[in-house]
Scaffold this motif. Structure first.
Motif, PDB file in Angstrom:
ATOM      1  N   TYR A  48       1.181  -1.227  -0.143  1.00  0.00           N
ATOM      2  CA  TYR A  48       0.135  -0.063  -0.027  1.00  0.00           C
ATOM      3  C   TYR A  48       0.681   0.889   0.235  1.00  0.00           C
ATOM      4  O   TYR A  48       1.679   1.443   0.637  1.00  0.00           O
TER       5      TYR A  48
ATOM      6  N   ARG B 270       2.240   5.053   0.183  1.00  0.00           N
ATOM      7  CA  ARG B 270       1.431   6.205   0.687  1.00  0.00           C
ATOM      8  C   ARG B 270       2.528   7.494   0.563  1.00  0.00           C
ATOM      9  O   ARG B 270       3.783   7.692   1.263  1.00  0.00           O
TER      10      ARG B 270
ATOM     11  N   TYR C 269       0.183   6.858  15.402  1.00  0.00           N
ATOM     12  CA  TYR C 269      -1.448   6.826  14.676  1.00  0.00           C
ATOM     13  C   TYR C 269      -1.628   7.604  13.313  1.00  0.00           C
ATOM     14  O   TYR C 269      -0.924   8.205  12.944  1.00  0.00           O
ATOM     15  N   ASP C 270      -2.610   6.725  12.847  1.00  0.00           N
ATOM     16  CA  ASP C 270      -2.485   7.295  11.387  1.00  0.00           C
ATOM     17  C   ASP C 270      -3.688   7.552  11.391  1.00  0.00           C
ATOM     18  O   ASP C 270      -4.955   7.084  11.865  1.00  0.00           O
ATOM     19  N   GLN C 271      -4.383   9.141  10.434  1.00  0.00           N
ATOM     20  CA  GLN C 271      -4.964  10.041  10.132  1.00  0.00           C
ATOM     21  C   GLN C 271      -6.658   8.630   9.931  1.00  0.00           C
ATOM     22  O   GLN C 271      -7.750   9.340  10.044  1.00  0.00           O
ATOM     23  N   GLU C 272      -6.464   8.143   9.069  1.00  0.00           N
ATOM     24  CA  GLU C 272      -7.958   7.278   8.444  1.00  0.00           C
ATOM     25  C   GLU C 272      -7.349   6.095   9.260  1.00  0.00           C
ATOM     26  O   GLU C 272      -9.102   5.385   9.449  1.00  0.00           O
ATOM     27  N   LEU C 273      -6.440   4.877   9.555  1.00  0.00           N
ATOM     28  CA  LEU C 273      -6.681   4.417  10.249  1.00  0.00           C
ATOM     29  C   LEU C 273      -7.474   3.824  11.778  1.00  0.00           C
ATOM     30  O   LEU C 273      -7.334   3.356  12.220  1.00  0.00           O
TER      31      LEU C 273
ATOM     32  N   CYS D 218      -2.664  -4.285  12.020  1.00  0.00           N
ATOM     33  CA  CYS D 218      -3.840  -3.315  12.749  1.00  0.00           C
ATOM     34  C   CYS D 218      -4.655  -4.257  13.068  1.00  0.00           C
ATOM     35  O   CYS D 218      -5.001  -5.786  12.705  1.00  0.00           O
TER      36      CYS D 218
END
Length: 151
Positions: A29, A31, A129-133, A106
């Motif tokens: 994935y 990014r 911390y991930d903004q999406e997940l 996750c």
């Protein structure tokens, strides 16, 4: 471990002592300038259930359908496969235009997330911390110049 070019993931199945099947999958994935390898792990009664779950052909959430009956055997197998995947030099593809490589885990729920976080700390994973997940468990891998990025 076998690579599926169409889906861009590495995947391996195993039969557990309980008769159930376990699967671990590492999917690419990208990014930005970072290439993530997200880990997917599941245990089910039949390999067909796992394939449908991975391909999301209407099977939905595997967690609500069945659980592993093998105790820690499946988790230990997945832990060793994760270590093996991290050590594999095939990860660093020269054609990838990325600067960093990360492996991310996750948990499907808070309980699984806590267990994964606890055991993966031993091999250098940290929580970020991930903004999406939301909260994910991540390990930074070496980049093409063999520099190691620390969190």
């Amino acid at each position: 471990m076998e690579y599926d070019k169409e889906n861009q993931w590495w995947i391996e199945y195993t039969k557990l002592s309980s008769g159930q099947t376990a699967v671990i999958m590492f999917s690419k994935y990208p990014r930005g300038k970072t290439l993530y390898y997200f880990v997917t792990f599941g245990i089910a009664d039949k390999k067909k259930m796992l394939r449908n779950w991975l391909l999301e052909t209407g099977s939905g959430d595997l967690c609500t359908k069945c659980t592993g009956k093998c105790g820690a055997e499946g988790l230990i197998w997945a832990y060793h496969k994760l270590e093996e995947f991290i050590q594999d030099r095939k990860l660093f593809n020269k054609s990838d235009k990325v600067l960093k490589y990360k492996v991310a885990v996750c948990g499907a729920d808070a309980r699984r997330h806590r267990v994964y976080r606890h055991f993966l700390k031993r091999i250098g994973f940290n929580e970020e911390y991930d903004q999406e997940l939301g909260w994910i468990i991540v390990k930074n891998l070496k980049d093409k110049t063999n520099k190691c990025y620390n969190i």
